[in-house]
Design an enzyme around this catalytic site. Structure first.
Site, PDB file in Angstrom:
ATOM      1  CE  LYS A  40      -0.684   1.641  12.230  1.00  0.00           C
ATOM      2  NZ  LYS A  40       0.387   2.098  11.317  1.00  0.00           N
ATOM      3  NE  ARG A 138       6.236   6.464  10.170  1.00  0.00           N
ATOM      4  CZ  ARG A 138       5.034   5.906  10.046  1.00  0.00           C
ATOM      5  NH1 ARG A 138       3.950   6.541  10.468  1.00  0.00           N
ATOM      6  NH2 ARG A 138       4.898   4.721   9.486  1.00  0.00           N
ATOM      7  CG  HIS A 169       4.930   3.653   5.565  1.00  0.00           C
ATOM      8  ND1 HIS A 169       3.928   2.781   5.202  1.00  0.00           N
ATOM      9  CD2 HIS A 169       4.323   4.608   6.313  1.00  0.00           C
ATOM     10  CE1 HIS A 169       2.773   3.198   5.721  1.00  0.00           C
ATOM     11  NE2 HIS A 169       2.985   4.296   6.388  1.00  0.00           N
ATOM     12  NE  ARG A 222       4.287  -1.698   6.148  1.00  0.00           N
ATOM     13  CZ  ARG A 222       5.097  -1.276   5.172  1.00  0.00           C
ATOM     14  NH1 ARG A 222       6.068  -2.058   4.717  1.00  0.00           N
ATOM     15  NH2 ARG A 222       4.956  -0.059   4.670  1.00  0.00           N
ATOM     16  CE1 TYR A 267     -21.624  21.494  31.984  1.00  0.00           C
ATOM     17  CE2 TYR A 267     -21.168  19.783  30.357  1.00  0.00           C
ATOM     18  CZ  TYR A 267     -21.317  20.177  31.681  1.00  0.00           C
ATOM     19  OH  TYR A 267     -21.171  19.264  32.677  1.00  0.00           O
ATOM     20  CB  CYS A 313     -21.813  16.380  28.215  1.00  0.00           C
ATOM     21  SG  CYS A 313     -23.283  17.397  28.014  1.00  0.00           S
ATOM     22  CG  ASP A 315     -19.463  11.068  31.162  1.00  0.00           C
ATOM     23  OD1 ASP A 315     -18.399  10.508  30.872  1.00  0.00           O
ATOM     24  OD2 ASP A 315     -19.565  11.939  32.044  1.00  0.00           O
TER      25      ASP A 315
HETATM   26  C1  LIG Z   1       0.053   1.863  10.021  1.00  0.00           C
HETATM   27  C2  LIG Z   1       0.998   1.369   9.003  1.00  0.00           C
HETATM   28  C3  LIG Z   1       0.537   0.571   7.947  1.00  0.00           C
HETATM   29  C4  LIG Z   1      -0.921   0.305   7.669  1.00  0.00           C
HETATM   30  O1  LIG Z   1      -1.433   1.366   6.914  1.00  0.00           O
HETATM   31  P1  LIG Z   1      -2.894   1.273   6.271  1.00  0.00           P
HETATM   32  O2  LIG Z   1      -3.027   2.531   5.515  1.00  0.00           O
HETATM   33  O3  LIG Z   1      -3.841   1.210   7.424  1.00  0.00           O
HETATM   34  O4  LIG Z   1      -2.928   0.049   5.450  1.00  0.00           O
HETATM   35  C5  LIG Z   1       1.474  -0.004   7.111  1.00  0.00           C
HETATM   36  N1  LIG Z   1       2.793   0.234   7.286  1.00  0.00           N
HETATM   37  C6  LIG Z   1       3.264   1.038   8.255  1.00  0.00           C
HETATM   38  C7  LIG Z   1       4.725   1.253   8.370  1.00  0.00           C
HETATM   39  C8  LIG Z   1       2.383   1.647   9.140  1.00  0.00           C
HETATM   40  O5  LIG Z   1       2.851   2.453  10.089  1.00  0.00           O
END
Ligand SMILES: *Cc1c(COP(=O)(O)O)cnc(C)c1O
Length: 371
Positions: A40, A138, A169, A222, A267, A313, A315
Site C-alpha cells: 500500500k 478499526r 489485525h 501480511r 526564513y 524551505c 524545495d
Molecule cells: C498496513 C497493514 C499491514 C502491514 O503492517 P506492517 O507493520 O508494515 O507489517 C498488515 N495488515 C494490515 C491490516 C495493515 O493495514
C-alpha cells in the site's frame, strides 16, 4: 504528478534488500505459509510495481493494498496473484472490484447486502475476506452473532461472494508487553469457533507478529515494514534475522558560500553564524517530504555529519559544512556514506514520529532509482 528526473535529489531503492528480507522471513515460517507483501501507499514510498515484482520473485504469493486504485495499478502491471484491499470500499464499487479480480476486506452486513444487489445484477462474483475486530477498533465484526449472520449471508449468496479469507489485525504486536496481544488472540480464537468451513486464507500477522509471535496462527502473513528492512518496534525489540533497509535518500550540493559571524540563514532568520562559516545549499525541502522540523538534524557529506541550519524551505535547505566543498558533492540524507549511517529510524526519532510515516511522506516528486 511531475517527477524530478532531471534533479540530483534521488531515492535509491535496493531491490535485492527487499528480496533478502522476504526470503529471510520465509525461512522462519513453515513452508506452507503464504506471504502477502503489503505494498500500500506506493509500497511505503518505495515504488509499487518494482517492489511487487521483487517480492514476487522472492516468494510472495499475494499482495495487500489499501485502496482500489492501488489494486488496479498492480493488475495493470501484470500481477496475477491475489490482491487484497485492506480498507473499506463503497458497495457501488463491488462490480468493478469483481471484474478486476480484486479481493476485499468486508466489515459490515450493510456492505454485503448493498453490494449483493449490484453483483447479482451484473452476474459477478466478488472475493471477500471477513475482517474481525479483536481489539484494534478499526474495522471488522466484533461479536459471534454478527459474524454468524455475515457467514450465513455469504453462504446464501455464493454466486455473488467467494468467501476467500478471514483476518484480524493486532494493535500491539510490536511491543515487548504482550498482554493486549494475547487478549486479541484469544478474542480471535473465540470468533473463529463460529467459522465452520475455513476459507483459503486465514491471516492475523503483520510484520511484528510474524517476527515475534510466530505461533499466533493462520496460514498467511501480511508482511509490510519488515520487507522494506525496518524494525516495526523501532529499537524496542531485536529481530530474529537482520533486516536490510532498502531505501536511501541522496542529493547534492547546489550552491556553496562563506558567510561571516553574525550572518543569518533562512526564513525567519532562525540561524545566526557564530563564526565565519561555509554554508551549502541542498535542493530538497518539505515539498519533497523532508519535514520542516528537520532543522537542526544532520546529513552526511564526505563522511562528515553536517547540521541543517535555518528553516527547511519548500524545495531547498542549507547546511553548515566544515570547509569549502565543490558543487555537486554528494549529500546523504538517509543511508551510508564513508561508514557513517543515518537511518530512517534516526530521522523519525528526530521528527518525533515513526519510520513508517517518514518513508510514506517522501513525495512522488523525488525520482526513485532502482538497483
Ligand atoms: C498496513 C497493514 C499491514 C502491514 O503492517 P506492517 O507493520 O508494515 O507489517 C498488515 N495488515 C494490515 C491490516 C495493515 O493495514
Amino acid at each position: 504528478m511531475v517527477v524530478g528526473v532531471h534533479r540530483k535529489t534521488k531515492i535509491k531503492i535496493d531491490l535485492k534488500a527487499i528480496g533478502k528480507n522476504v526470503a529471510n522471513i520465509k525461512k522462519e515460517l513453515p513452508p506452507e505459509q503464504n506471504l502477502f507483501a503489503v505494498v500500500k501507499a506506493n509500497a511505503y514510498g518505495h515504488g509499487l510495481e518494482q517492489v511487487a515484482y521483487a517480492a514476487r520473485e522472492a516468494g510472495a504469493n499475494g499482495f495487500c493494498v489499501a485502496v482500489i486504485d492501488e489494486g488496479i495499478a498492480l493488475r495493470r502491471a501484470g500481477i496475477a496473484e491475489t490482491i487484497l484491499i485492506l480498507g473499506v470500499n463503497p458497495p457501488s464499487e463491488a462490480v468493478y472490484l469483481a471484474e478486476n479480480d480484486l479481493s476485499i476486506a468486508v466489515e459490515s452486513m450493510e456492505f454485503l447486502e448493498k453490494s449483493q444487489a449490484y453483483l447479482s445484477q451484473a452476474k459477478q462474483t466478488l472475493k471477500v475476506h471477513i475482517a474481525l475486530d479483536t481489539g484494534m477498533g478499526r474495522i471488522g465484526f466484533r461479536n459471534p452473532a454478527d459474524l454468524q449472520k455475515a457467514l450465513d449471508f455469504l453462504k446464501e449468496h455464493q454466486e455473488q461472494f467467494d468467501f476467500e479469507g478471514i483476518f484480524t489485525h493486532f494493535a500491539t504486536a510490536d511491543s515487548a508487553d504482550d498482554t493486549y496481544f494475547k487478549q486479541q488472540l484469544a478474542k480471535f480464537n473465540e470468533l473463529m469457533t463460529v467459522v465452520k468451513e475455513r476459507p483459503r486464507y486465514v491471516h492475523v500477522a503483520n510484520t511484528a507478529a510474524s517476527l515475534w509471535h510466530q505461533t499466533c496462527g493462520g496460514n498467511t502473513i501480511r508482511y509490510g515494514v519488515g520487507m522494506y528492512g525496518l524494525n516495526p518496534s523501532g529499537n524496542e525489540l531485536a529481530t530474529p534475522e537482520p533486516l536490510y533497509p532498502a531505501l536511501s535518500l541522496v542529493s547534492e550540493v547546489s550552491a556553496v558560500k562563506k558567510i561571516k559571524a553574525g550572518d543569518k540563514i533562512g526564513y525567519g532568520i532562525t540561524y545566526t553564524a557564530k563564526n565565519d562559516e561555509w554554508i551549502a545549499t541542498i535542493p530538497i525541502g518539505y515539498a519533497d517530504g523532508w519535514l520542516r522540523r528537520m532543522q537542526g538534524f544532520e546529513v552526511l557529506v564526505q563522511g562528515h555529519r553536517c547540521e541543517i541550519v535555518g528553516r527547511v524551505c519548500m524545495d531547498q535547505m542549507m547546511i553548515r559544512v566544515p570547509h569549502k566543498i565543490p558543487l555537486g558533492t554528494l549529500v546523504t540524507l538517509i543511508g551510508e556514506d564513508h561508514g557513517e549511517v543515518i537511518t530512517v529510524q534516526d530521522v523519525a526519532d528526530y521528527a518525533q514520529t515513526i519510520h513508517y510515516e517518514i518513508i510514506c511522506d517522501l513525495s512522488l516528486r523525488i525520482d526513485r532509482v532502482y538497483c
